[in-house]
Design an enzyme around this catalytic site. Sequence first.
Site, PDB file in Angstrom:
ATOM      1  N   ARG A 179      22.299 108.512 -18.507  1.00  0.00           N
ATOM      2  CA  ARG A 179      22.198 109.798 -19.184  1.00  0.00           C
ATOM      3  C   ARG A 179      21.414 110.818 -18.361  1.00  0.00           C
ATOM      4  O   ARG A 179      21.686 111.997 -18.390  1.00  0.00           O
ATOM      5  CB  ARG A 179      21.459 109.572 -20.501  1.00  0.00           C
ATOM      6  CG  ARG A 179      21.972 110.389 -21.650  1.00  0.00           C
ATOM      7  CD  ARG A 179      21.313 109.945 -22.905  1.00  0.00           C
ATOM      8  NE  ARG A 179      20.569 108.705 -22.617  1.00  0.00           N
ATOM      9  CZ  ARG A 179      19.724 108.125 -23.453  1.00  0.00           C
ATOM     10  NH1 ARG A 179      19.507 108.627 -24.614  1.00  0.00           N
ATOM     11  NH2 ARG A 179      19.098 107.008 -23.127  1.00  0.00           N
ATOM     12  N   HIS A 224      21.450  83.766 -16.413  1.00  0.00           N
ATOM     13  CA  HIS A 224      21.023  83.694 -15.015  1.00  0.00           C
ATOM     14  C   HIS A 224      20.594  82.280 -14.607  1.00  0.00           C
ATOM     15  O   HIS A 224      20.531  81.978 -13.428  1.00  0.00           O
ATOM     16  CB  HIS A 224      19.960  84.745 -14.688  1.00  0.00           C
ATOM     17  CG  HIS A 224      18.578  84.399 -15.141  1.00  0.00           C
ATOM     18  ND1 HIS A 224      18.168  84.537 -16.442  1.00  0.00           N
ATOM     19  CD2 HIS A 224      17.497  83.931 -14.467  1.00  0.00           C
ATOM     20  CE1 HIS A 224      16.909  84.171 -16.539  1.00  0.00           C
ATOM     21  NE2 HIS A 224      16.460  83.793 -15.357  1.00  0.00           N
ATOM     22  N   LYS A 274      21.072  79.697 -10.719  1.00  0.00           N
ATOM     23  CA  LYS A 274      19.995  79.069  -9.938  1.00  0.00           C
ATOM     24  C   LYS A 274      20.570  77.933  -9.102  1.00  0.00           C
ATOM     25  O   LYS A 274      21.379  77.149  -9.585  1.00  0.00           O
ATOM     26  CB  LYS A 274      18.899  78.536 -10.869  1.00  0.00           C
ATOM     27  CG  LYS A 274      18.082  79.651 -11.529  1.00  0.00           C
ATOM     28  CD  LYS A 274      16.934  79.063 -12.312  1.00  0.00           C
ATOM     29  CE  LYS A 274      16.254  80.095 -13.193  1.00  0.00           C
ATOM     30  NZ  LYS A 274      15.359  81.003 -12.493  1.00  0.00           N
ATOM     31  N   GLU A 278       6.644  78.306 -18.861  1.00  0.00           N
ATOM     32  CA  GLU A 278       6.253  79.535 -18.164  1.00  0.00           C
ATOM     33  C   GLU A 278       4.759  79.770 -18.364  1.00  0.00           C
ATOM     34  O   GLU A 278       4.211  79.380 -19.390  1.00  0.00           O
ATOM     35  CB  GLU A 278       7.008  80.732 -18.747  1.00  0.00           C
ATOM     36  CG  GLU A 278       8.505  80.655 -18.601  1.00  0.00           C
ATOM     37  CD  GLU A 278       9.160  81.916 -19.148  1.00  0.00           C
ATOM     38  OE1 GLU A 278       9.425  82.814 -18.350  1.00  0.00           O
ATOM     39  OE2 GLU A 278       9.381  81.990 -20.362  1.00  0.00           O
ATOM     40  N   ASP A 330      15.585  83.357 -27.410  1.00  0.00           N
ATOM     41  CA  ASP A 330      15.394  83.898 -26.057  1.00  0.00           C
ATOM     42  C   ASP A 330      15.698  82.854 -24.978  1.00  0.00           C
ATOM     43  O   ASP A 330      16.197  83.205 -23.905  1.00  0.00           O
ATOM     44  CB  ASP A 330      13.948  84.401 -25.913  1.00  0.00           C
ATOM     45  CG  ASP A 330      13.682  85.064 -24.574  1.00  0.00           C
ATOM     46  OD1 ASP A 330      14.427  85.999 -24.236  1.00  0.00           O
ATOM     47  OD2 ASP A 330      12.741  84.636 -23.869  1.00  0.00           O
ATOM     48  N   HIS A 365      19.528  79.311 -22.081  1.00  0.00           N
ATOM     49  CA  HIS A 365      19.182  78.622 -20.832  1.00  0.00           C
ATOM     50  C   HIS A 365      19.082  77.106 -21.011  1.00  0.00           C
ATOM     51  O   HIS A 365      19.670  76.340 -20.260  1.00  0.00           O
ATOM     52  CB  HIS A 365      17.866  79.152 -20.265  1.00  0.00           C
ATOM     53  CG  HIS A 365      17.842  80.643 -20.054  1.00  0.00           C
ATOM     54  ND1 HIS A 365      18.949  81.345 -19.656  1.00  0.00           N
ATOM     55  CD2 HIS A 365      16.850  81.564 -20.178  1.00  0.00           C
ATOM     56  CE1 HIS A 365      18.636  82.632 -19.538  1.00  0.00           C
ATOM     57  NE2 HIS A 365      17.369  82.790 -19.864  1.00  0.00           N
TER      58      HIS A 365
HETATM   59  C1  BG6 Z   1      14.840  85.375 -19.645  1.00  0.00           C
HETATM   60  C2  BG6 Z   1      13.990  85.440 -20.885  1.00  0.00           C
HETATM   61  O1  BG6 Z   1      16.186  85.193 -19.996  1.00  0.00           O
HETATM   62  O2  BG6 Z   1      14.413  84.282 -18.842  1.00  0.00           O
HETATM   63  C3  BG6 Z   1      12.532  85.572 -20.523  1.00  0.00           C
HETATM   64  O3  BG6 Z   1      14.389  86.548 -21.682  1.00  0.00           O
HETATM   65  C4  BG6 Z   1      12.116  84.491 -19.551  1.00  0.00           C
HETATM   66  O4  BG6 Z   1      11.722  85.544 -21.683  1.00  0.00           O
HETATM   67  C5  BG6 Z   1      13.084  84.399 -18.376  1.00  0.00           C
HETATM   68  O5  BG6 Z   1      10.814  84.789 -19.093  1.00  0.00           O
HETATM   69  C6  BG6 Z   1      12.773  83.190 -17.514  1.00  0.00           C
HETATM   70  O6  BG6 Z   1      13.557  83.252 -16.344  1.00  0.00           O
HETATM   71  P1  BG6 Z   1      13.077  82.549 -14.988  1.00  0.00           P
HETATM   72  O7  BG6 Z   1      14.222  82.779 -14.059  1.00  0.00           O
HETATM   73  O8  BG6 Z   1      11.821  83.235 -14.579  1.00  0.00           O
HETATM   74  O9  BG6 Z   1      12.860  81.114 -15.311  1.00  0.00           O
END
Ligand code: BG6
Length: 478
Positions: A46, A173, A177, A211, A230, A235
């Site tokens: 935008r 994502h 990896k 984490e 999340d 994941h």
């Molecule tokens: C994201 C989550 O999809 O993955 C985050 O929304 C999380 O909360 C992240 O911190 C972790 O990704 P990675 O690649 O750092 O393990």
Amino acid sequence: IPVDPFDLVIFGGSGDLARRKILPALFRRFRAGQMPRGARIVGAGRRDLGRDGYRAVVVEALRDHAGEAAQDKAALGEFLDAVDYATLDAAGTRGWDGLAARLGPDRVRAFYFSVGPDLFGPLAERIRRHDLAGPETRVVVEKPFGRDLATARALNATLAAYFEEGQIYRIDHYLGKETVQNLMAVRFGNMLFEPLWNSQYVDHIQITVAETVGVGGRGEYYDHAGAMRDMMQNHLMQLLCLIAMEPPAKFDPDAVRDEKLKVIRALDPVLPHHIVRGQYDAATGAPGYREEAGDPRSTTESYVALRAHVSNWRWAGTPFYLRTGKRLVARSSVINVMFKDAPHSIFGAEAGRHANVLSIRLQPNEGITLKVTIKEPGPGGMRLVDVPLDMSFAEALGPDSHEATDAYERLIMDVIRGNQTLFMRDDEVEAAWAWTDPVIAGWQGRGDVPKPYESFSTGPGDAELLMKRDGRRWQGIK
Ligand code: BG6
């Protein structure tokens, strides 16, 4: 190997994801010679930035997020030549002709929806209305893909109204990896593991994604999501699928995704006493979850541990323990395949119990360790010890072999190549939500409050109990 020339349009081109992940990934691929001359990256948004304004955004993003690569001035200059910008209204009419004018004919066009899901529909409709889509058109969408089954279905239906499933790339994502893909190579490229990969030999499997970071500035989004939505729904579920799936007949997008889908569909509902939720407390210098989330009464979980069952021929009787949390003692993602004890010890009770463990470390220090039992050296009789057969990918294959290629680099290039293997299919996402929804509904129905846990610990004590009740223990997080 360079890919074919392409146009990549990033809606939300100066947003957080674009700056942190997408642009640095593209720049690294450019430096690696994979982005061909003539490829174009068009930021769209935008704000009236103009081409030079957007190039300044790109320079800043690379400076902050591309590490040393950003020092390569020559490459940066050439990369910027490929960068353009279109000001437009995602949900209006302004700017769409300008975008059309920036795209070349007869080439791959990828539209990256790096925006909230409420804009997926309007963007898809306008891409069609302005005739921007051709046969080689792909759209890329990010998580969160819905917040439950109903919203995920609605999003799928919206996208399906404008694009074929074969054109839709849903990113998780974790699938980009290196070690996650290696999981398939290890399982299906070796004779050694697959014959033992079942409930007859595997006692249980542990998947940990820990984490150290808290929710930080993302409190507003996170507090409506929680660890279950999340991390677990996507994941950890993907990791579970890759560990548990049957060998696909070939490494082909639908063959792989069909097998993953079967795993999700074979999951039993999670029983309430097989799940533990936690929320981190404050620590010295680090605010607690509720403070970061901006809600002193928040009951959102920043940690979840659960016991899952894949009810099929291969896995009946072998539980999968999954846990993930923020503000834990270390950043560590690892899958532990815990084999059963040998059926009979010829060394007697004093030799103790020894079981093999195959650890697949996703991050950091990617690699694989197999714990094997040997005789303790020396004349002291037949004493047994466990030693690791340790393979660090960095040591075995060189430092550039691991984490050097960020997940986004691989995934974006796969989009351009038209390879959907590492992307989630509509039915997969929906099945994962169908498994997740009752868990969350159960918490809401019972007014469940997560257990507090100390920041930088291993999580709530109840997660240890979950294992202990079954006569098992979590492997250490570090
Ligand atoms: C994201 C989550 O999809 O993955 C985050 O929304 C999380 O909360 C992240 O911190 C972790 O990704 P990675 O690649 O750092 O393990």
